[in-house]
Write an enzyme that holds these catalytic residues in place. Structure first.
Site, PDB file in Angstrom:
ATOM      1  N   LYS A 176      20.109  14.883  -9.681  1.00 56.60           N
ATOM      2  CA  LYS A 176      20.623  14.493  -8.370  1.00 56.60           C
ATOM      3  C   LYS A 176      19.550  14.765  -7.325  1.00 56.60           C
ATOM      4  O   LYS A 176      19.353  15.903  -6.904  1.00 56.60           O
ATOM      5  CB  LYS A 176      21.905  15.258  -8.011  1.00 56.60           C
ATOM      6  CG  LYS A 176      22.594  14.651  -6.780  1.00 56.60           C
ATOM      7  CD  LYS A 176      23.609  15.590  -6.156  1.00 56.60           C
ATOM      8  CE  LYS A 176      22.965  16.587  -5.216  1.00 56.60           C
ATOM      9  NZ  LYS A 176      22.322  15.950  -4.020  1.00 56.60           N
ATOM     10  N   GLY A 228      17.154  25.114  -3.697  1.00 56.37           N
ATOM     11  CA  GLY A 228      17.639  24.811  -2.359  1.00 56.37           C
ATOM     12  C   GLY A 228      17.914  26.079  -1.581  1.00 56.37           C
ATOM     13  O   GLY A 228      17.341  27.141  -1.854  1.00 56.37           O
ATOM     14  N   SER A 229      18.812  25.982  -0.638  1.00 56.41           N
ATOM     15  CA  SER A 229      19.089  27.099   0.256  1.00 56.41           C
ATOM     16  C   SER A 229      19.846  28.204  -0.460  1.00 56.41           C
ATOM     17  O   SER A 229      20.561  27.963  -1.448  1.00 56.41           O
ATOM     18  CB  SER A 229      19.908  26.629   1.456  1.00 56.41           C
ATOM     19  OG  SER A 229      21.240  26.326   1.061  1.00 56.41           O
ATOM     20  N   THR A 230      19.716  29.407   0.050  1.00 54.60           N
ATOM     21  CA  THR A 230      20.423  30.542  -0.529  1.00 54.60           C
ATOM     22  C   THR A 230      21.928  30.374  -0.389  1.00 54.60           C
ATOM     23  O   THR A 230      22.684  30.722  -1.302  1.00 54.60           O
ATOM     24  CB  THR A 230      19.953  31.848   0.131  1.00 54.60           C
ATOM     25  OG1 THR A 230      18.558  32.040  -0.186  1.00 54.60           O
ATOM     26  CG2 THR A 230      20.736  33.046  -0.383  1.00 54.60           C
ATOM     27  N   ALA A 232      23.705  27.544  -0.377  1.00 58.86           N
ATOM     28  CA  ALA A 232      24.166  26.622  -1.416  1.00 58.86           C
ATOM     29  C   ALA A 232      24.061  27.265  -2.787  1.00 58.86           C
ATOM     30  O   ALA A 232      24.910  27.050  -3.662  1.00 58.86           O
ATOM     31  CB  ALA A 232      23.356  25.329  -1.359  1.00 58.86           C
ATOM     32  N   GLY A 233      23.017  28.065  -2.994  1.00 57.28           N
ATOM     33  CA  GLY A 233      22.855  28.748  -4.273  1.00 57.28           C
ATOM     34  C   GLY A 233      23.989  29.711  -4.568  1.00 57.28           C
ATOM     35  O   GLY A 233      24.434  29.830  -5.721  1.00 57.28           O
ATOM     36  N   GLU A 250      16.540  28.664  -7.770  1.00 49.05           N
ATOM     37  CA  GLU A 250      15.319  28.959  -7.028  1.00 49.05           C
ATOM     38  C   GLU A 250      15.648  28.703  -5.570  1.00 49.05           C
ATOM     39  O   GLU A 250      15.858  27.566  -5.159  1.00 49.05           O
ATOM     40  CB  GLU A 250      14.164  28.086  -7.523  1.00 49.05           C
ATOM     41  CG  GLU A 250      12.804  28.603  -7.100  1.00 49.05           C
ATOM     42  CD  GLU A 250      12.406  28.116  -5.730  1.00 49.05           C
ATOM     43  OE1 GLU A 250      12.459  28.935  -4.778  1.00 49.05           O
ATOM     44  OE2 GLU A 250      12.043  26.940  -5.594  1.00 49.05           O
ATOM     45  N   CYS A 284       9.499  27.019   0.472  1.00 50.47           N
ATOM     46  CA  CYS A 284      10.273  28.251   0.322  1.00 50.47           C
ATOM     47  C   CYS A 284       9.383  29.480   0.192  1.00 50.47           C
ATOM     48  O   CYS A 284       9.774  30.577   0.575  1.00 50.47           O
ATOM     49  CB  CYS A 284      11.208  28.149  -0.887  1.00 50.47           C
ATOM     50  SG  CYS A 284      10.382  27.703  -2.425  1.00 50.47           S
ATOM     51  N   GLU A 382      15.019  32.329   7.136  1.00 44.75           N
ATOM     52  CA  GLU A 382      14.096  31.264   6.754  1.00 44.75           C
ATOM     53  C   GLU A 382      14.179  30.121   7.768  1.00 44.75           C
ATOM     54  O   GLU A 382      15.232  29.517   7.945  1.00 44.75           O
ATOM     55  CB  GLU A 382      14.444  30.763   5.359  1.00 44.75           C
ATOM     56  CG  GLU A 382      13.421  29.805   4.794  1.00 44.75           C
ATOM     57  CD  GLU A 382      13.684  29.439   3.346  1.00 44.75           C
ATOM     58  OE1 GLU A 382      12.728  29.325   2.582  1.00 44.75           O
ATOM     59  OE2 GLU A 382      14.870  29.275   2.981  1.00 44.75           O
TER      60      GLU A 382
END
Length: 478
Positions: A176, A228-230, A232-233, A250, A284, A382
């Site tokens: 995706k 991606g972002s923390t 979303a992670g 990551e 990142c 970030e």
């Protein structure tokens, strides 16, 4: 104008289930440069079904690693021959300067692919061990169907850090791409068809977050690989945890560059152009916290302001451009919001600020903050843009303390005339990687983060292990 009206599913260009489309906007001109279908949950279902069939019944996981490497070697050769085409496309999609794109957006992804092609021939896929009651065969087998969810900042690099090891392992994949940068994935699909990748081994569905969540929770997916972002992670980790689904993450970073007192400032500033400001600061692992001793603080501040203030900002397709536009208007507004926050917190703008360098395009002036402390939001969160924060330290122990005083633990660097001592300092920085007098990712070695920067590692043999299950087959002696 690159316009696609199909999705890549089951080795074919398949009609999407819905009618919605995604416009790809040039961050330089703010004009539409491409269009692709917006994938739906039904499209994800079809893609997972194709990947599931290819894994459960197709030839790919049943080929030897050498046979898979032969197919992927053909893809690598195509990529190497046409990498400039990929670099140009990624620059158009997301504004990465052409000089960086050739290497970071195209050559490095191809190198990742070739690394895993070569590793297939030397990796210990099966070994014999002596068990307590007799010999044991230990096998490494593919984890299954992989959902690979990639961001917009280095789309091909992140795609290949997932695709290459997963495919060498014998997995099948549903990819995706981010809505901002789907066009490069289409180009890669064309190359995969040309290389002879069996049908259903890789399937591509551009979509937004809600459809991405459907992919994460799909019962036909065995593993999720996300960059991606923390925030979303965390959500993906929770969803995978509920289902005991394998996951690697990551995520974000707020890396610190420690300038020791013996560092060559001219060389250090030159190194920061890549280490701190690569890809317009949209990286990142960018070294965005700059730590300087009070003894050299004023000197470092002047040198940093001069370097950043001298960067050429403009059209990313121009090979002399050093800083291009940010990926989207929302990113421009986000970064400018942090510049305001830094000013409100009492930090001093040494160069840059809120004056936009161009009227058209999503540009932000490269900015350096001085008089900053590590508890400020600009030092802890970030920003993901060309904004650096200069923080003083008292002594070496204080520098290490400040570097480690972060929710993140992705990257870092030490700048010094004494490389051996720099390595000693790097050992004390709690991050997944920490360079000395540079910051780069090496495809031969693991990349990933401590703390809120993620779970697991990519690249190196460790990156291949992330897509394998271990099976033990004991048997009686004799």
């Amino acid at each position: 104008m690159r316009e696609h009206d199909r999705l890549f599913i089951g080795g074919e260009w398949a009609a999407p289930a819905g009618t919605a489309t995604i416009d790809v906007i040039s961050p330089h001109t703010e004009e539409v440069l491409g269009r692709v279908p917006e994938g739906t949950e039904a499209d994800i279902d079809a893609a997972v079904a194709a990947a599931r069939t290819a894994f459960d019944h197709g030839p790919w996981p049943r080929m030897s690693p050498a046979e898979r490497a032969e197919v992927l070697g053909r893809l690598s050769a195509i990529y190497a021959e046409r990498h400039a085409q990929m670099a140009e496309l990624v620059t158009a999609e997301m504004g990465s300067p052409a000089g960086f794109s050739v290497f970071g957006q195209a050559l490095i992804p191809q190198m990742v692919l070739q690394y895993y092609v070569d590793l297939a021939g030397t990796y210990a896929w099966e070994e014999e061990r002596q068990g307590m009651l007799g010999p044991v065969t230990v096998r490494r087998e593919p984890v299954g169907v992989v959902a690979a969810i990639v961001p917009w900042n280095v789309p091909q690099f992140v795609t290949l850090t997932k695709l290459a090891p997963a495919l060498v392992a014998g997995c099948t994949v549903v990819l995706k791409p981010a809505p901002e940068t789907p066009l490069d994935a289409y180009l890669l699909a064309e190359w995969m068809v040309e290389a002879g990748l069996p049908e259903g081994v890789v399937n591509i569905v551009p979509a937004g977050r809600e459809v991405g969540e459907h992919l994460v929770t799909h019962p036909g997916v065995d593993k999720v690989a996300f960059t991606g972002s923390t925030g979303a992670g965390r959500r993906i980790a929770a969803l995978c945890g509920e289902r005991l689904k394998r996951v690697s993450l990551e995520l974000g970073g707020k890396s610190a560059a420690i300038i020791l007192d013996d560092a060559d400032l001219a060389a250090t500033m030159e190194g920061f152009k890549l280490a701190s400001l690569m890809n317009n600061g949209q990286a990142c692992a960018a070294q965005t916290r700059i730590l300087a001793s009070r003894a050299r603080y004023a000197e470092v501040a002047d040198a940093l302001a001069a370097m950043v203030g001298g960067l050429k900002v403009g059209d990313p397709a121009d090979v002399t451009t050093e800083i291009g536009p940010l990926v989207a208007r929302r990113q421009q507004e986000r970064v400018e919001g942090y510049i305001r926050i830094g000013q409100e917190e009492g930090a001093k703008v040494l160069v840059g600020g809120l004056d936009r360098p161009h009227d058209r395009g999503w540009y932000v002036a490269p900015t350096v903050f001085g008089d900053a402390t590590n508890d400020m939001r600009i030092a802890r969160e970030e920003i993901f843009g060309p904004v650096l924060t200069l923080i003083p330290y008292e002594d070496e122990a204080d520098a290490i303390r400040i570097a480690n005083d972060s929710d993140y633990g992705l990257g870092g660097s030490v700048w010094t005339a004494d490389v051996d001592h720099g390595v000693d300092v790097a050992r004390q920085v709690r991050t997944g990687s920490c360079g000395v007098n540079l910051y780069v990712l090496d495809v031969n070695t693991p990349f990933g983060g401590y703390k809120d920067s993620g779970i697991g590692r990519e690249l190196g043999p460790e990156g291949l292990a992330a897509y394998l299950e271990h099976k033990s087959i004991p048997r009686p002696a004799g």
